[in-house]
Motif scaffolding. Sequence first.
Motif, PDB file in Angstrom:
ATOM      1  N   HIS B 179       0.718  -0.943   0.455  1.00 35.35           N
ATOM      2  CA  HIS B 179       0.113   0.407   0.005  1.00 35.35           C
ATOM      3  C   HIS B 179       1.025   0.987  -0.118  1.00 35.35           C
ATOM      4  O   HIS B 179       1.138   1.875   1.018  1.00 35.35           O
ATOM      5  CB  HIS B 179      -0.707   0.353   1.718  1.00 35.35           C
ATOM      6  N   GLY B 180       0.824   2.445  -0.922  1.00 33.93           N
ATOM      7  CA  GLY B 180       2.611   3.143  -1.087  1.00 33.93           C
ATOM      8  C   GLY B 180       2.130   4.304  -0.303  1.00 33.93           C
ATOM      9  O   GLY B 180       2.792   4.316  -0.175  1.00 33.93           O
ATOM     10  N   SER B 181       0.727   4.446  -1.285  1.00 32.70           N
ATOM     11  CA  SER B 181       0.441   5.723  -0.229  1.00 32.70           C
ATOM     12  C   SER B 181      -0.037   5.739   1.199  1.00 32.70           C
ATOM     13  O   SER B 181       0.453   6.996   1.636  1.00 32.70           O
ATOM     14  CB  SER B 181      -1.356   6.109  -1.477  1.00 32.70           C
ATOM     15  N   ALA B 182      -0.199   4.386   1.289  1.00 34.14           N
ATOM     16  CA  ALA B 182       0.044   4.726   3.339  1.00 34.14           C
ATOM     17  C   ALA B 182       0.900   4.821   4.017  1.00 34.14           C
ATOM     18  O   ALA B 182       0.987   5.120   5.285  1.00 34.14           O
ATOM     19  CB  ALA B 182      -1.138   3.287   3.558  1.00 34.14           C
ATOM     20  N   PRO B 188      -0.768   8.304  12.542  1.00 34.70           N
ATOM     21  CA  PRO B 188      -0.842   6.969  13.058  1.00 34.70           C
ATOM     22  C   PRO B 188      -1.465   6.466  13.179  1.00 34.70           C
ATOM     23  O   PRO B 188      -2.015   5.837  12.711  1.00 34.70           O
ATOM     24  CB  PRO B 188      -0.079   7.062  14.035  1.00 34.70           C
ATOM     25  N   GLU B 189      -2.931   7.628  13.136  1.00 34.77           N
ATOM     26  CA  GLU B 189      -4.172   6.769  13.103  1.00 34.77           C
ATOM     27  C   GLU B 189      -4.714   6.456  11.629  1.00 34.77           C
ATOM     28  O   GLU B 189      -4.982   5.494  11.573  1.00 34.77           O
ATOM     29  CB  GLU B 189      -4.963   7.775  14.316  1.00 34.77           C
ATOM     30  N   GLY B 190      -4.288   7.324  10.749  1.00 32.56           N
ATOM     31  CA  GLY B 190      -4.698   6.872   9.647  1.00 32.56           C
ATOM     32  C   GLY B 190      -3.864   5.803   9.109  1.00 32.56           C
ATOM     33  O   GLY B 190      -4.016   4.850   8.246  1.00 32.56           O
ATOM     34  N   ARG B 191      -2.911   6.108   9.142  1.00 34.50           N
ATOM     35  CA  ARG B 191      -2.328   4.871   8.643  1.00 34.50           C
ATOM     36  C   ARG B 191      -2.352   3.603   9.415  1.00 34.50           C
ATOM     37  O   ARG B 191      -2.516   2.367   7.829  1.00 34.50           O
ATOM     38  CB  ARG B 191      -0.340   5.206   8.932  1.00 34.50           C
ATOM     39  N   ALA B 192      -2.643   3.511  10.763  1.00 39.23           N
ATOM     40  CA  ALA B 192      -3.280   2.366  11.276  1.00 39.23           C
ATOM     41  C   ALA B 192      -4.719   2.023  10.229  1.00 39.23           C
ATOM     42  O   ALA B 192      -4.807   0.643   9.973  1.00 39.23           O
ATOM     43  CB  ALA B 192      -3.556   2.709  12.677  1.00 39.23           C
ATOM     44  N   LYS B 193      -5.492   2.926  10.197  1.00 37.10           N
ATOM     45  CA  LYS B 193      -6.492   3.170   9.261  1.00 37.10           C
ATOM     46  C   LYS B 193      -6.472   1.818   7.692  1.00 37.10           C
ATOM     47  O   LYS B 193      -6.961   1.361   7.194  1.00 37.10           O
ATOM     48  CB  LYS B 193      -7.634   4.053   9.462  1.00 37.10           C
ATOM     49  N   ALA B 194      -5.760   2.307   7.268  1.00 38.64           N
ATOM     50  CA  ALA B 194      -5.219   2.172   5.557  1.00 38.64           C
ATOM     51  C   ALA B 194      -4.785   0.616   5.870  1.00 38.64           C
ATOM     52  O   ALA B 194      -4.774   0.220   4.737  1.00 38.64           O
ATOM     53  CB  ALA B 194      -4.744   3.301   5.210  1.00 38.64           C
ATOM     54  N   ILE B 195      -3.681   1.192   6.947  1.00 41.29           N
ATOM     55  CA  ILE B 195      -3.310  -1.089   7.408  1.00 41.29           C
ATOM     56  C   ILE B 195      -3.801  -1.956   7.122  1.00 41.29           C
ATOM     57  O   ILE B 195      -3.860  -3.572   7.044  1.00 41.29           O
ATOM     58  CB  ILE B 195      -1.657  -0.480   7.387  1.00 41.29           C
ATOM     59  N   ILE B 218       5.876 -16.141   0.190  1.00 42.07           N
ATOM     60  CA  ILE B 218       5.967 -14.886   0.305  1.00 42.07           C
ATOM     61  C   ILE B 218       4.500 -13.755   1.114  1.00 42.07           C
ATOM     62  O   ILE B 218       4.090 -14.259  -0.006  1.00 42.07           O
ATOM     63  CB  ILE B 218       6.398 -14.123  -0.790  1.00 42.07           C
ATOM     64  N   VAL B 219       4.424 -13.338   1.496  1.00 39.40           N
ATOM     65  CA  VAL B 219       3.387 -12.373   1.687  1.00 39.40           C
ATOM     66  C   VAL B 219       3.857 -10.918   1.971  1.00 39.40           C
ATOM     67  O   VAL B 219       4.861 -11.170   3.161  1.00 39.40           O
ATOM     68  CB  VAL B 219       2.287 -12.602   2.968  1.00 39.40           C
ATOM     69  N   GLY B 220       3.880 -10.297   1.094  1.00 40.14           N
ATOM     70  CA  GLY B 220       4.910  -9.263   1.640  1.00 40.14           C
ATOM     71  C   GLY B 220       4.425  -7.876   0.781  1.00 40.14           C
ATOM     72  O   GLY B 220       2.846  -7.930  -0.119  1.00 40.14           O
ATOM     73  N   GLY B 221       5.042  -7.030   1.373  1.00 36.63           N
ATOM     74  CA  GLY B 221       4.252  -6.128   1.371  1.00 36.63           C
ATOM     75  C   GLY B 221       4.942  -4.678   1.929  1.00 36.63           C
ATOM     76  O   GLY B 221       6.242  -4.720   3.232  1.00 36.63           O
ATOM     77  N   ALA B 222       4.838  -3.420   2.659  1.00 35.93           N
ATOM     78  CA  ALA B 222       4.680  -2.550   3.331  1.00 35.93           C
ATOM     79  C   ALA B 222       6.649  -1.737   3.407  1.00 35.93           C
ATOM     80  O   ALA B 222       7.194  -1.891   2.582  1.00 35.93           O
ATOM     81  CB  ALA B 222       5.132  -3.541   5.534  1.00 35.93           C
ATOM     82  N   GLY B 223       5.992  -0.330   3.854  1.00 36.11           N
ATOM     83  CA  GLY B 223       7.252   0.501   3.639  1.00 36.11           C
ATOM     84  C   GLY B 223       7.967   1.524   5.348  1.00 36.11           C
ATOM     85  O   GLY B 223       7.244   0.939   5.774  1.00 36.11           O
ATOM     86  N   THR B 224       8.682   2.304   4.760  1.00 38.17           N
ATOM     87  CA  THR B 224       9.346   2.157   6.058  1.00 38.17           C
ATOM     88  C   THR B 224       8.401   3.627   6.729  1.00 38.17           C
ATOM     89  O   THR B 224       8.251   3.029   7.784  1.00 38.17           O
ATOM     90  CB  THR B 224       9.657   3.666   5.507  1.00 38.17           C
ATOM     91  N   GLY B 225       7.215   3.857   6.307  1.00 38.71           N
ATOM     92  CA  GLY B 225       5.594   4.713   6.705  1.00 38.71           C
ATOM     93  C   GLY B 225       4.894   3.529   7.988  1.00 38.71           C
ATOM     94  O   GLY B 225       4.418   4.017   8.190  1.00 38.71           O
ATOM     95  N   THR B 226       4.620   2.634   7.540  1.00 32.56           N
ATOM     96  CA  THR B 226       3.789   1.764   8.494  1.00 32.56           C
ATOM     97  C   THR B 226       4.631  -0.169   8.392  1.00 32.56           C
ATOM     98  O   THR B 226       3.205  -0.808   8.874  1.00 32.56           O
ATOM     99  CB  THR B 226       2.639   1.081   6.619  1.00 32.56           C
ATOM    100  N   PHE B 227       6.090  -0.187   8.325  1.00 29.92           N
ATOM    101  CA  PHE B 227       6.268  -1.893   8.354  1.00 29.92           C
ATOM    102  C   PHE B 227       5.747  -2.233   9.857  1.00 29.92           C
ATOM    103  O   PHE B 227       5.629  -3.641   9.745  1.00 29.92           O
ATOM    104  CB  PHE B 227       7.725  -1.573   8.345  1.00 29.92           C
ATOM    105  N   PRO B 228       6.038  -1.571  10.433  1.00 31.83           N
ATOM    106  CA  PRO B 228       5.006  -2.096  11.900  1.00 31.83           C
ATOM    107  C   PRO B 228       4.056  -2.475  12.455  1.00 31.83           C
ATOM    108  O   PRO B 228       3.747  -4.160  12.542  1.00 31.83           O
ATOM    109  CB  PRO B 228       5.319  -0.654  12.932  1.00 31.83           C
ATOM    110  N   LEU B 229       3.191  -2.232  11.627  1.00 31.20           N
ATOM    111  CA  LEU B 229       1.507  -2.621  11.612  1.00 31.20           C
ATOM    112  C   LEU B 229       1.853  -3.940  10.805  1.00 31.20           C
ATOM    113  O   LEU B 229       1.396  -5.008  11.080  1.00 31.20           O
ATOM    114  CB  LEU B 229       0.786  -1.774  10.930  1.00 31.20           C
ATOM    115  N   GLU B 230       2.151  -4.038   9.264  1.00 31.07           N
ATOM    116  CA  GLU B 230       2.253  -5.393   8.449  1.00 31.07           C
ATOM    117  C   GLU B 230       2.858  -6.422   9.441  1.00 31.07           C
ATOM    118  O   GLU B 230       2.722  -7.670   9.061  1.00 31.07           O
ATOM    119  CB  GLU B 230       3.010  -5.112   7.006  1.00 31.07           C
ATOM    120  N   ALA B 231       3.937  -6.014  10.185  1.00 32.82           N
ATOM    121  CA  ALA B 231       5.140  -6.960  11.041  1.00 32.82           C
ATOM    122  C   ALA B 231       4.077  -7.517  11.673  1.00 32.82           C
ATOM    123  O   ALA B 231       4.661  -8.349  12.622  1.00 32.82           O
ATOM    124  CB  ALA B 231       6.957  -6.587  11.021  1.00 32.82           C
TER     125      ALA B 231
END
Lengths: 367, 367
Positions: B179-182, B188-195, B218-231
């Motif tokens: 989810h690039g735009s997230a 942090p609330e906005g990121r958590a909602k999107a992710i 592999i189930v892959g995704g996430a970037g620097t902005g949201t990786f704690p959520l996906e991880a």
Amino acid sequence: MQPPPAQPGMPEDEVDTPALILDLDAFEANLDAMAGYLAPTGAKLRAHAKTHKSPVVALQQIRRGAVGQCVQKVAEAECLAWGGVPDILVSNEVVSPRKLARLAALSRISNVALCADDADAVALAEQAAEAAGIRLSVLVEIDVGAGRCGVTPGPEAVVLARRIAGSPHLRFGGLQAYHGSAQHIRSPEGRAKAIGAAIDQTRRTVEQLRQQGLECGIVGGAGTGTFPLEAASGVFNEVQAGSYAFMDADYAANEAAPPFRHALFVLAQVMSVPKQGLAVVDAGHKALPTDSGFAKPWQRPGLTYAGASDEHGNLRVEGGAAPKLGEKLRLVPGHCDPTIDRFDWFVGVRGGRVECLWPIAARGAMH
Amino acid sequence: MQPPPAQPGMPEDEVDTPALILDLDAFEANLDAMAGYLAPTGAKLRAHAKTHKSPVVALQQIRRGAVGQCVQKVAEAECLAWGGVPDILVSNEVVSPRKLARLAALSRISNVALCADDADAVALAEQAAEAAGIRLSVLVEIDVGAGRCGVTPGPEAVVLARRIAGSPHLRFGGLQAYHGSAQHIRSPEGRAKAIGAAIDQTRRTVEQLRQQGLECGIVGGAGTGTFPLEAASGVFNEVQAGSYAFMDADYAANEAAPPFRHALFVLAQVMSVPKQGLAVVDAGHKALPTDSGFAKPWQRPGLTYAGASDEHGNLRVEGGAAPKLGEKLRLVPGHCDPTIDRFDWFVGVRGGRVECLWPIAARGAMH
């Protein structure tokens, strides 16, 4: 350096993407058109190589009457001089002693000159010239409205010119008077007003210099947006347009401008058609910098380049033929200068086939 | 390729400008911090090499536990594989037969995989794998909110996965769910909602695939902005952050984000101080792409990078120490990925001195 994305003889549609396509018919028509515009004026072309980054292009401009080239960087000057360009103006300030030493060294194989807007910078140029045992030509840059570098036109410029002319290691080369922001004023009236003021300030400075016995070898400035004004002024003897050879979406938005043709395109491939109304191409902002706006699809009504990420361009599809997966299409860059600087090769195309590959030899030459 | 702007042992202030400075202490701290964040989760790092463009960086990430690398382009995959990276995912669609042939060839020296979001693209990958006599791993990309590539999560993804798994020349590799735009939602609330929504869609798709006997390697995704959520999701097993190693002004504007340090700077020189309140540096938008906003002067209160042309950056001076002619200063890039891609060398600095030079080997690798 990346390998070339094409071979001579190949149909354009086989060129690997993203690739920088140069439509040779349009390009040559633009070079001829500029020569034609300038012939009846008192001004010569000193084309700006920050746009094309290529000795191959420079020599074609010179063959049509250009007196030489402009660059912004010493590394660009080196690339051009090594490629056979005989006359190069760094239309910019240089204050690094090591860069100045490189420029002085270059003056053994090409006529080189640079600009200054500060007495301390003049002293640095003087030291480099003395150390190299050469005489370096220095122009005074005046700020005629761009709000960037340059001393105030008039007496301040005269003081700096006298400092240069008084040095045994320097030569006073003239005035650099470029109004960058005026190039992109959309209305011809707005451009004429801005450049009219720039011409007045330049004329006044030339006259004040003359009263001090200082003649301006070069009075240079102008770009693709305004050069007819400076060329007709009787004050400017060199114009520094670069984009005219290629054109881009930003310059095409100027009203009542000389009708140069779009000669530069990024060829991109549709790599995803994930849903109705959207096609994704393999050229994002790494291929098509967005500093002057997005690229525009070429001759594809109904398509809009509506968003860029690093390596993806989102095309909105609102009518016309929907792009198919794998299809290749031409995009007109928003701004030709940084776009060319993203690639290592011009792919020259004529009649639908690749005719030549030219290295973008000064790609990344920022030093 | 441009020559290196520095030599090991040189003080930073002697580095030629503009140069890409890597603060090695901050960089290594960022690599260690990411390893620390991920250790207690179920996710591994597959760092994105579109950011760093360098096998040297990739191998340091792998040494700290990364399972491999992501790239967006086959040419980037080649550069990494040739540089010794053993596991590479093209986290992107590839539909050119010649690119697919190159990727298939690469699978002889590295584990490679790619993504698909279209049955026609799967057929092209299948042909390339068959021709090369190898079995190619293909992930299904699902659109979890980015609005770019990817099929709809759920049944549409299952159909495509079955097509891949049913081929004797392909292997179903799992799901790509980025989810690039997230990444750039400030709160942090906005990121958590999107992710949160992206995780739900991904989990549902993983379960539907499992019901069909299809396991996601592999189930892959996430970037620097949201990786704690996906991880932490229990669904994603790989995160694809890249910018964390360097940071930039855009990511630094996210609120309540993991505190990675600024490790990447463009060193620029003041080349003109034409008037009160203005200093001009030799790094414009060719050195500091503006797609995500302007650069920020580093630890220089009162200075604002307020305008960029090709090779000039205008600094507004409103207090603090006024920059002097010839002075060099660090600028934090607006966006690290395209900035790194403008340069040929990382200049690694520690304790004020140049410690190493690393080639940005995949600079311009867009094919």
